[in-house]
Design a protein around this motif. Sequence first.
Motif, PDB file in Angstrom:
ATOM      1  N   PHE A   1      26.019 -92.538 110.645  1.00  0.00           N
ATOM      2  CA  PHE A   1      24.806 -92.543 111.466  1.00  0.00           C
ATOM      3  C   PHE A   1      23.773 -91.514 111.008  1.00  0.00           C
ATOM      4  O   PHE A   1      23.329 -90.654 111.760  1.00  0.00           O
ATOM      5  CB  PHE A   1      25.179 -92.296 112.931  1.00  0.00           C
ATOM      6  CG  PHE A   1      24.123 -92.783 113.899  1.00  0.00           C
ATOM      7  CD1 PHE A   1      23.208 -93.760 113.542  1.00  0.00           C
ATOM      8  CD2 PHE A   1      24.048 -92.253 115.175  1.00  0.00           C
ATOM      9  CE1 PHE A   1      22.243 -94.209 114.426  1.00  0.00           C
ATOM     10  CE2 PHE A   1      23.082 -92.689 116.083  1.00  0.00           C
ATOM     11  CZ  PHE A   1      22.186 -93.670 115.703  1.00  0.00           C
ATOM     12  N   GLN A   2      23.421 -91.618 109.754  1.00  0.00           N
ATOM     13  CA  GLN A   2      22.481 -90.652 109.189  1.00  0.00           C
ATOM     14  C   GLN A   2      21.072 -91.225 109.180  1.00  0.00           C
ATOM     15  O   GLN A   2      20.866 -92.381 108.825  1.00  0.00           O
ATOM     16  CB  GLN A   2      22.911 -90.310 107.751  1.00  0.00           C
ATOM     17  CG  GLN A   2      21.963 -89.397 107.004  1.00  0.00           C
ATOM     18  CD  GLN A   2      21.802 -88.036 107.645  1.00  0.00           C
ATOM     19  OE1 GLN A   2      21.001 -87.855 108.562  1.00  0.00           O
ATOM     20  NE2 GLN A   2      22.563 -87.060 107.180  1.00  0.00           N
TER      21      GLN A   2
ATOM     22  N   PHE B   1      24.527 -97.629 101.608  1.00  0.00           N
ATOM     23  CA  PHE B   1      23.591 -97.542 102.727  1.00  0.00           C
ATOM     24  C   PHE B   1      24.252 -97.875 104.060  1.00  0.00           C
ATOM     25  O   PHE B   1      23.891 -97.340 105.098  1.00  0.00           O
ATOM     26  CB  PHE B   1      22.406 -98.490 102.516  1.00  0.00           C
ATOM     27  CG  PHE B   1      21.391 -97.971 101.550  1.00  0.00           C
ATOM     28  CD1 PHE B   1      20.450 -97.033 101.967  1.00  0.00           C
ATOM     29  CD2 PHE B   1      21.385 -98.380 100.236  1.00  0.00           C
ATOM     30  CE1 PHE B   1      19.510 -96.540 101.076  1.00  0.00           C
ATOM     31  CE2 PHE B   1      20.456 -97.889  99.343  1.00  0.00           C
ATOM     32  CZ  PHE B   1      19.521 -96.971  99.761  1.00  0.00           C
ATOM     33  N   ALA B   2      25.221 -98.799 104.025  1.00  0.00           N
ATOM     34  CA  ALA B   2      25.799 -99.274 105.286  1.00  0.00           C
ATOM     35  C   ALA B   2      26.610 -98.193 106.004  1.00  0.00           C
ATOM     36  O   ALA B   2      26.303 -97.858 107.146  1.00  0.00           O
ATOM     37  CB  ALA B   2      26.613-100.534 105.041  1.00  0.00           C
ATOM     38  N   PRO B   3      27.656 -97.616 105.374  1.00  0.00           N
ATOM     39  CA  PRO B   3      28.405 -96.567 106.078  1.00  0.00           C
ATOM     40  C   PRO B   3      27.530 -95.358 106.409  1.00  0.00           C
ATOM     41  O   PRO B   3      27.713 -94.715 107.442  1.00  0.00           O
ATOM     42  CB  PRO B   3      29.520 -96.179 105.094  1.00  0.00           C
ATOM     43  CG  PRO B   3      29.135 -96.756 103.786  1.00  0.00           C
ATOM     44  CD  PRO B   3      28.256 -97.929 104.067  1.00  0.00           C
ATOM     45  N   LEU B   4      26.556 -95.078 105.555  1.00  0.00           N
ATOM     46  CA  LEU B   4      25.691 -93.930 105.782  1.00  0.00           C
ATOM     47  C   LEU B   4      24.841 -94.130 107.039  1.00  0.00           C
ATOM     48  O   LEU B   4      24.634 -93.204 107.823  1.00  0.00           O
ATOM     49  CB  LEU B   4      24.790 -93.757 104.557  1.00  0.00           C
ATOM     50  CG  LEU B   4      24.304 -92.372 104.214  1.00  0.00           C
ATOM     51  CD1 LEU B   4      25.470 -91.420 104.042  1.00  0.00           C
ATOM     52  CD2 LEU B   4      23.501 -92.418 102.925  1.00  0.00           C
ATOM     53  N   ALA B   5      24.348 -95.338 107.238  1.00  0.00           N
ATOM     54  CA  ALA B   5      23.390 -95.574 108.317  1.00  0.00           C
ATOM     55  C   ALA B   5      24.033 -96.086 109.602  1.00  0.00           C
ATOM     56  O   ALA B   5      23.476 -95.908 110.679  1.00  0.00           O
ATOM     57  CB  ALA B   5      22.341 -96.588 107.839  1.00  0.00           C
TER      58      ALA B   5
END
Lengths: 267, 343
Positions: B142-143, B132-136
């Motif tokens: 920044f997804q 979740f961290a790198p994705l968000a």
Amino acid sequence: MKINYISILVLLIISLSSCSSDDDAISTDLTAASPGELAITFDNQVGDTDFVLNQEFTINSQTVTLNQLRYWVSNVSLINDQGEVIVIDDSYFLIEETDAISIQDGAYEYPATKRETITLSGVPAGNYTGISYAIGIDSKYNDNLSLQAGELSQLNGMTNISWMWHTSYIFTAIKGKIVNSESVLKLETGLNDSYRELTLNFDQALVVNASDTSDLLIKADITGMLQGVDFTETPVIGASTPEAMNLMADNFQNATFSLEKATDENL
Amino acid sequence: MKIYRLSFLILAALSLGCSKDDAEYIENPQFDLRVPANFSEPPEFPDNPLTTAGVALGEKLFFDSKLSGDNNISCATCHKPELAFSEGSALSTKGISGKPLLRHVPTLINLAWSQNGFFWDGGSKNLESQAFAPLAHEDEMFQDLQELEEELKAELEYIELFENAFNSEIKINLVMKALAQYQRSLIFADSKYDKYIRNENDVELNQQELRGYSVYLDNCAQCHQSDLFTDDNYHNNGLDATFLNFSNDEMFLGRYRVTRNPDDIGKYKTPTLRNVAITAPYMHDGRFNSLKEVLDFYNSGVQESETLDPLLIQNNKIGIELNADDQEALLAFLNTLTDSKYL
């Protein structure tokens, strides 16, 4: 909310009637159980005044306005007059009064929401004398965001995906500002150490049966949540202020909730 | 006190229901994780068991740039297979904001055996949540997670792949599960060293490499434990003498910011030495460009502080002193740890 067993019971009844010739006996058994509905309302107040978003309140001798009040109520169980504990599975509910929230640094917006009532269906008929629940998310689910239960979601802004990079849930969030100084308040709890359980006992047994919805009205006092919190010292509470976070977690356990009314409409 | 669980009702209901073949059942065999003979059995993941379809879906997602907010970068942009799933620069600027990250991109090697936290400071407890961290994060992919769900649902192929892998419609938590499955399937265990240690195909280490192996055993193996070549734990290896930078949510204090335990100031996860020859630069902030620099650091650059690992103080001397010949030999040995399977 989802309580799977209800749908399974419905399925069971349907499947029994479709494949069994002696469904009468079992159907009678089910009727004997005659579960009922229980609506639990968390009435957010500031002292004895109803809480309203963005309205000025004096808390801890400071005038503040809040635009966000959110907390997870989880692991609900009911205690009956036989001393039995009925555990409500998958009970994870987000209680909230909030303006629209910008999520993920503005990637998208969560709409303004007011939600203070949860409805438990399929509660076994009985005379109930108390309720237990927790504020926050237990470690099993808090440690693994990919597990799904109840209303747990990664999409509503109650997860820490960048906060300290602890990928876990935010248990409680109170946000707003101090009116005089325009100083921002961002008071959050989270991490497994902040998980707190509590029990409220009823003065009189609350009857739950199939004939009507029973109601529990629980007062949630925001002055209690914030008791002893120094807004000037810690306007931002989170993982990097563990002592203040612990104080707030204790407040949610000991100083916030009280039973206002337990009514069964069947009298 | 009796405790009833309402879930018992489910079991009762299910057992009473008449049996019927489930036509919806989709064949999805367990993924056969190849456990090398020189490794222990990996832990089990009861909440997310590896399946063939799950790993395949995770692989597709890992390389799909739809996972980023602007659909330009994928997980593989910063976890390149040819670099053992690392990135190659000290602090990557490949995220959506273009700002340099605050930590060095780690490799993804033998993660099925990693059980003691992810990120350099262990801030995430499992691969599923970690994703979740790198994705968000705004400086990474920044997804918008809701948007990602919709983007994936717009593709028939993904609808089928999620159905096969999880017997479910597309949900964001299943994206994380699939990514975790794929990452756990990445096993690096076919280096020259592995073949030597397993007596495969008469592979031998030469004299220089054997000398290096012995230098490794005497000086490195306590933290970089064989055969994973990491103890999966956190140490202060003496990179800094002071920890006074509290910025960025105390990012520069190491594991302390996760545990709030002062003993953990300056501690970071031991990286594996597997494929170390091709995964420069080194350390949590990528400060050393070559293995020679790393050895020089251990030789004469280790900084003393309260939390410095005691293993780095021998006979009242700080650091790991190696003569030039031993350094050469150690470098030769480290080069035998390269497995080019995914490269």
